[in-house]
Design a protein around this motif. Sequence first.
Motif, PDB file in Angstrom:
ATOM      1  N   ASN A   1      -9.109   4.367  -0.039  1.00 19.91           N
ATOM      2  CA  ASN A   1      -8.524   5.698  -0.185  1.00 19.91           C
ATOM      3  C   ASN A   1      -7.515   5.777  -1.320  1.00 19.91           C
ATOM      4  OD1 ASN A   1     -10.069   6.487   1.998  1.00 19.91           O
ATOM      5  ND2 ASN A   1      -8.405   6.268   3.479  1.00 19.91           N
ATOM      6  N   LEU A   2      -6.845   4.650  -1.601  1.00 19.75           N
ATOM      7  CA  LEU A   2      -5.826   4.612  -2.650  1.00 19.75           C
ATOM      8  C   LEU A   2      -6.344   4.015  -3.951  1.00 19.75           C
ATOM      9  CD1 LEU A   2      -2.800   3.468  -0.465  1.00 19.75           C
ATOM     10  CD2 LEU A   2      -3.082   5.706  -1.562  1.00 19.75           C
ATOM     11  N   GLY A   3      -7.607   3.592  -3.980  1.00 14.07           N
ATOM     12  CA  GLY A   3      -8.127   2.950  -5.179  1.00 14.07           C
ATOM     13  C   GLY A   3      -7.475   1.608  -5.456  1.00 14.07           C
TER      14      GLY A   3
ATOM     15  N   LEU B   1       0.826  -1.210   0.000  1.00 13.92           N
ATOM     16  CA  LEU B   1       0.000   0.000   0.000  1.00 13.92           C
ATOM     17  C   LEU B   1       0.859   1.258   0.000  1.00 13.92           C
ATOM     18  CD1 LEU B   1      -2.776  -1.122   2.503  1.00 13.92           C
ATOM     19  CD2 LEU B   1      -3.091  -0.696   0.062  1.00 13.92           C
ATOM     20  N   ASP B   2       1.977   1.213   0.717  1.00 14.56           N
ATOM     21  CA  ASP B   2       2.907   2.349   0.691  1.00 14.56           C
ATOM     22  C   ASP B   2       3.424   2.587  -0.729  1.00 14.56           C
ATOM     23  OD1 ASP B   2       2.621   2.684   3.413  1.00 14.56           O
ATOM     24  OD2 ASP B   2       4.551   1.752   3.934  1.00 14.56           O
ATOM     25  N   ALA B   3       3.692   1.493  -1.451  1.00 14.32           N
ATOM     26  CA  ALA B   3       4.167   1.626  -2.829  1.00 14.32           C
ATOM     27  C   ALA B   3       3.090   2.228  -3.726  1.00 14.32           C
ATOM     28  CB  ALA B   3       4.607   0.256  -3.362  1.00 14.32           C
ATOM     29  N   VAL B   4       1.854   1.793  -3.545  1.00 13.51           N
ATOM     30  CA  VAL B   4       0.751   2.372  -4.319  1.00 13.51           C
ATOM     31  C   VAL B   4       0.621   3.861  -4.005  1.00 13.51           C
ATOM     32  CG1 VAL B   4      -1.748   2.346  -4.696  1.00 13.51           C
ATOM     33  CG2 VAL B   4      -0.504   0.185  -4.495  1.00 13.51           C
ATOM     34  N   GLN B   5       0.715   4.198  -2.722  1.00 13.86           N
ATOM     35  CA  GLN B   5       0.616   5.598  -2.335  1.00 13.86           C
ATOM     36  C   GLN B   5       1.744   6.420  -2.948  1.00 13.86           C
ATOM     37  OE1 GLN B   5       0.154   6.153   1.867  1.00 13.86           O
ATOM     38  NE2 GLN B   5       0.255   8.383   1.743  1.00 13.86           N
ATOM     39  N   ALA B   6       2.965   5.885  -2.942  1.00 13.77           N
ATOM     40  CA  ALA B   6       4.099   6.601  -3.532  1.00 13.77           C
ATOM     41  C   ALA B   6       3.890   6.806  -5.025  1.00 13.77           C
ATOM     42  CB  ALA B   6       5.389   5.836  -3.268  1.00 13.77           C
ATOM     43  N   ALA B   7       3.359   5.781  -5.701  1.00 14.93           N
ATOM     44  CA  ALA B   7       3.113   5.907  -7.140  1.00 14.93           C
ATOM     45  C   ALA B   7       2.023   6.933  -7.418  1.00 14.93           C
ATOM     46  CB  ALA B   7       2.720   4.547  -7.718  1.00 14.93           C
ATOM     47  N   ARG B   8       0.962   6.935  -6.601  1.00 17.28           N
ATOM     48  CA  ARG B   8      -0.100   7.922  -6.775  1.00 17.28           C
ATOM     49  C   ARG B   8       0.456   9.341  -6.572  1.00 17.28           C
ATOM     50  NH1 ARG B   8      -3.962   5.062  -9.382  1.00 17.28           N
ATOM     51  NH2 ARG B   8      -5.306   3.778  -8.057  1.00 17.28           N
TER      52      ARG B   8
ATOM     53  N   ASP C   1      -5.220   5.384 -14.461  1.00 20.15           N
ATOM     54  CA  ASP C   1      -6.056   4.183 -14.490  1.00 20.15           C
ATOM     55  C   ASP C   1      -5.192   2.924 -14.452  1.00 20.15           C
ATOM     56  OD1 ASP C   1      -8.325   2.632 -14.581  1.00 20.15           O
ATOM     57  OD2 ASP C   1      -8.546   2.781 -16.755  1.00 20.15           O
ATOM     58  N   THR C   2      -4.400   2.805 -13.377  1.00 11.07           N
ATOM     59  CA  THR C   2      -3.503   1.656 -13.256  1.00 11.07           C
ATOM     60  C   THR C   2      -4.148   0.461 -12.568  1.00 11.07           C
ATOM     61  OG1 THR C   2      -2.637   2.710 -11.267  1.00 11.07           O
ATOM     62  CG2 THR C   2      -1.386   3.015 -13.302  1.00 11.07           C
TER      63      THR C   2
END
Length: 201
Positions: free
Chosen positions: A45-47, A10-17, A24-25
């Motif tokens: 929250n992060l989709g 989730l941290d990685a997703v947040q960093a990418a966002r 639309d990943t």
Amino acid sequence: MGDRAVREALDAVQAARTANGWKDTRPHLAHLQVVHPEDVPRFRNLGATANIQPLWAAHEPQLDELASPYLGPERAARQFPFGDLMRSGTMFAAGSDWPVSSPDPIAGVHVAVNRVLPDRTDAPFLPDQALPLATALAAYTAGAAYVNHLDDTGTLRPGNRADLVVLDRDPFNGPTQAIAATRVAHTYIDGHRVYTARDAV
């Protein structure tokens, strides 16, 4: 599988966002055996979609004899928190761990709803984490199509591809304990019937 892995993903997703904006990943995290309660709302929250394999969310030797004693009581009580994720507004996709476990989606739906393996009479495993039948079916259909960017399938609507199965009964019309008895009568790909069960009418 574990709460640290979930948090780091989730941290990685947040960093990418943060770095790339909301594109639309359609990120999704699979297995989700243990999720820390603080991370449950982060999916919505992060989709990020919860990609679940429900057959593992029931009493069986690997869970009861290997995983739960090793995890300890606090983390063992957080295993496969599908209900918490649903209540937080998380989107689901569902699949199997085949060939490690059965590829049968109906068996998976059965466990997602009952938290008991088919043909077993065990007590449900963390029953407050069960999913409603409609949510479980949507995870195997619309949810799986969504994470794979297959936007013209997964739901029945005009213009979509006619990739579908016809069941031999309505799984909503009966006790949830009978879901696993449901069988596929016909399968269609692009509107063409490619499978019919021997006893189908």
